[in-house]
Design an enzyme around this catalytic site. Structure first.
Site, short mmCIF file in Angstrom:
data_model
loop_
_atom_site.label_atom_id
_atom_site.label_comp_id
_atom_site.label_asym_id
_atom_site.label_seq_id
_atom_site.Cartn_x
_atom_site.Cartn_y
_atom_site.Cartn_z
N HIS A 64 0.86 -1.20 0.00
CA HIS A 64 0.00 0.00 0.00
C HIS A 64 0.89 1.25 0.00
CE1 HIS A 64 -3.20 2.76 1.05
NE2 HIS A 64 -4.07 1.81 1.20
N GLY A 108 0.28 -5.06 1.71
CA GLY A 108 -0.90 -5.19 0.85
C GLY A 108 -0.56 -5.86 -0.47
N TYR A 138 -5.11 -4.75 10.21
CA TYR A 138 -5.55 -5.30 8.92
C TYR A 138 -7.04 -5.64 9.01
CZ TYR A 138 -3.89 -6.54 4.33
OH TYR A 138 -3.64 -6.53 2.97
O1 YXS Z 1 12.29 8.58 -0.50
P1 YXS Z 1 11.76 8.42 -1.92
O2 YXS Z 1 10.85 9.52 -2.37
O3 YXS Z 1 12.84 8.03 -2.90
O4 YXS Z 1 10.78 7.13 -1.87
C1 YXS Z 1 11.30 5.90 -1.40
C2 YXS Z 1 10.25 5.29 -0.49
O5 YXS Z 1 9.60 6.23 0.35
C3 YXS Z 1 9.28 4.77 -1.51
N1 YXS Z 1 8.47 3.68 -0.96
C4 YXS Z 1 7.17 3.81 -0.66
N2 YXS Z 1 6.32 4.86 -0.79
C5 YXS Z 1 5.04 4.64 -0.39
N3 YXS Z 1 4.59 3.48 0.13
C6 YXS Z 1 5.41 2.42 0.26
N4 YXS Z 1 4.93 1.27 0.73
C7 YXS Z 1 6.77 2.57 -0.14
N5 YXS Z 1 7.88 1.75 -0.12
C8 YXS Z 1 8.88 2.45 -0.63
O6 YXS Z 1 10.06 4.27 -2.58
C9 YXS Z 1 11.33 4.97 -2.60
C10 YXS Z 1 12.43 3.96 -2.51
O7 YXS Z 1 12.28 3.35 -1.25
P2 YXS Z 1 13.56 2.84 -0.43
O8 YXS Z 1 14.66 3.82 -0.54
O9 YXS Z 1 13.10 2.43 0.91
O10 YXS Z 1 13.95 1.54 -1.29
P3 YXS Z 1 14.81 0.28 -0.80
O11 YXS Z 1 15.11 -0.49 -2.03
O12 YXS Z 1 15.91 0.74 0.08
O13 YXS Z 1 13.82 -0.53 0.13
C11 YXS Z 1 12.70 -1.14 -0.47
C12 YXS Z 1 11.71 -1.57 0.65
C13 YXS Z 1 10.42 -2.07 0.01
C14 YXS Z 1 12.36 -2.67 1.52
C15 YXS Z 1 11.43 -0.32 1.53
O14 YXS Z 1 11.04 0.76 0.67
C16 YXS Z 1 10.31 -0.58 2.49
O15 YXS Z 1 10.50 -1.22 3.53
N6 YXS Z 1 9.08 -0.09 2.10
C17 YXS Z 1 7.89 -0.29 2.95
C18 YXS Z 1 7.42 -1.75 2.88
C19 YXS Z 1 6.17 -1.90 3.72
O16 YXS Z 1 6.22 -1.88 4.97
N7 YXS Z 1 5.02 -1.97 3.09
C20 YXS Z 1 3.72 -2.02 3.71
C21 YXS Z 1 2.92 -0.78 3.29
S1 YXS Z 1 1.43 -0.66 4.21
C22 YXS Z 1 0.50 -1.94 3.57
O17 YXS Z 1 0.84 -2.50 2.54
C23 YXS Z 1 -0.70 -2.38 4.31
C24 YXS Z 1 -1.60 -1.27 4.69
S2 YXS Z 1 -0.24 -3.33 5.69
O18 YXS Z 1 0.99 -2.78 6.21
O19 YXS Z 1 -1.29 -3.25 6.67
O20 YXS Z 1 -0.02 -4.67 5.20
#
Ligand code: YXS
Length: 259
Positions: A64, A108, A138
């Site tokens: 998400h 998500g 969730y």
């Molecule tokens: O800082 P910039 O502008 O370059 O943007 C960064 C991150 O902020 C962005 N980005 C995201 N933006 C919005 N929503 C996200 N979920 C998201 N994930 C990443 O992408 C740019 C590059 O991210 P960066 O520097 O962290 O990349 P990386 O290669 O070092 O790491 C990749 C990840 C995916 C490991 C890391 O970005 C990360 O941990 N992202 C969040 C993963 C996560 O927790 N997702 C759950 C989202 S909430 C959801 O899905 C449900 C509601 S729930 O949680 O309930 O299941």
């Protein structure tokens, strides 16, 4: 379409998420494009769909779009939330959808992948259920997607630890159908799709819908539902929910107080 690509030959449709700058975060805009592609695939009477990222990515989808989550005091996963809408569209699509997974699948996006009918992943893939990491309660049908995809103990471990499960373990516990090397996975999925295309589409469509109805057939009374909804509201009204989102945006680990 700028965040995805859509191709179809009338029988097979391929939807490619192509926004690595945001790690294919499932923003409203990204989901709108996926929904439009599904609509075009259905109009073309596609007999199979492949949902994928660009080849060779490290992150299939980061889940998400956190920046689009409500700040607080509103259900982050309500009925009309784009993530809920695309999950239902995948489940209700009248042909098999193959999730071709490379790299990390988060939150998500993990549900979106598991809502697909067949999951084929490369050895570097990982699958993470992340609400606990962000303080997000969730939603009931979302948890049912996970429950229908794996053993309850596995789902609980994934949900309570928020730790990614690697592809080898995912195959072992039945979370994915096949583990295939990156250089072979596209051909593998296309070959499976070509086989599905040769089967009777009407029979497949009705069996997919029967399986969806059966998988969602759980007796839960209005009182039980309202009780858990009230419990969920306490969570998305909590300071922990605010902290989870804020910590991600400030790129630091969250500190949850349990209130
Ligand atoms: O800082 P910039 O502008 O370059 O943007 C960064 C991150 O902020 C962005 N980005 C995201 N933006 C919005 N929503 C996200 N979920 C998201 N994930 C990443 O992408 C740019 C590059 O991210 P960066 O520097 O962290 O990349 P990386 O290669 O070092 O790491 C990749 C990840 C995916 C490991 C890391 O970005 C990360 O941990 N992202 C969040 C993963 C996560 O927790 N997702 C759950 C989202 S909430 C959801 O899905 C449900 C509601 S729930 O949680 O309930 O299941």
């Amino acid at each position: 379409m700028t965040l995805t690509r859509f191709e179809t030959d009338g029988r097979l449709a391929v939807i490619t998420m192509a926004n690595q700058a945001k790690r294919n975060a499932l923003s409203d805009a990204m989901i709108t494009e996926i929904l439009e592609s599904l609509r075009q695939a259905e109009a073309a009477k596609a007999r199979c769909v492949i949902l994928r990222s660009e080849p060779g990515v490290k992150i299939w989808s980061a889940g998400h779009d956190i920046s689009e989550l409500p700040k607080s005091h509103r259900d982050p996963l309500g009925w009309s939330d784009p993530l809920r809408v695309v999950i239902r569209a995948i489940e209700e699509f009248p042909a098999p959808i193959i999730a071709l997974i490379e790299g990390g699948v988060w939150g998500g996006a993990c549900e979106m992948a598991l809502a697909c009918d067949i999951i084929v992943a490369t050895p570097d893939s990982t699958f993470a259920i992340t609400p606990a990491k962000l303080g997000i309660p969730y939603n009931v049908t979302g948890l049912l997607t996970f429950m229908n995809a794996a053993n309850l103990h596995v789902v609980k471990e994934m949900a309570f630890t928020a730790r990614p499960v690697d592809a080898k373990r995912a195959l072992l516990v039945g979370l994915i159908n096949h583990l295939v090397e990156p250089r072979e996975i596209t051909e593998f999925c296309i070959e499976m799709a070509r086989g599905i295309e040769k089967m009777a589409p009407l029979a497949i469509a009705v069996m997919k819908e029967e399986l969806r109805v059966l998988a969602s057939a759980h007796s839960i009374t209005p009182r039980m539902f309202e009780r858990v909804q009230g419990m969920r509201r306490k969570v998305y009204d909590s300071t922990d929910y605010v902290e989870g989102v804020k910590a991600f945006q400030e790129k630091r680990p969250p500190v949850f107080q349990g209130e």
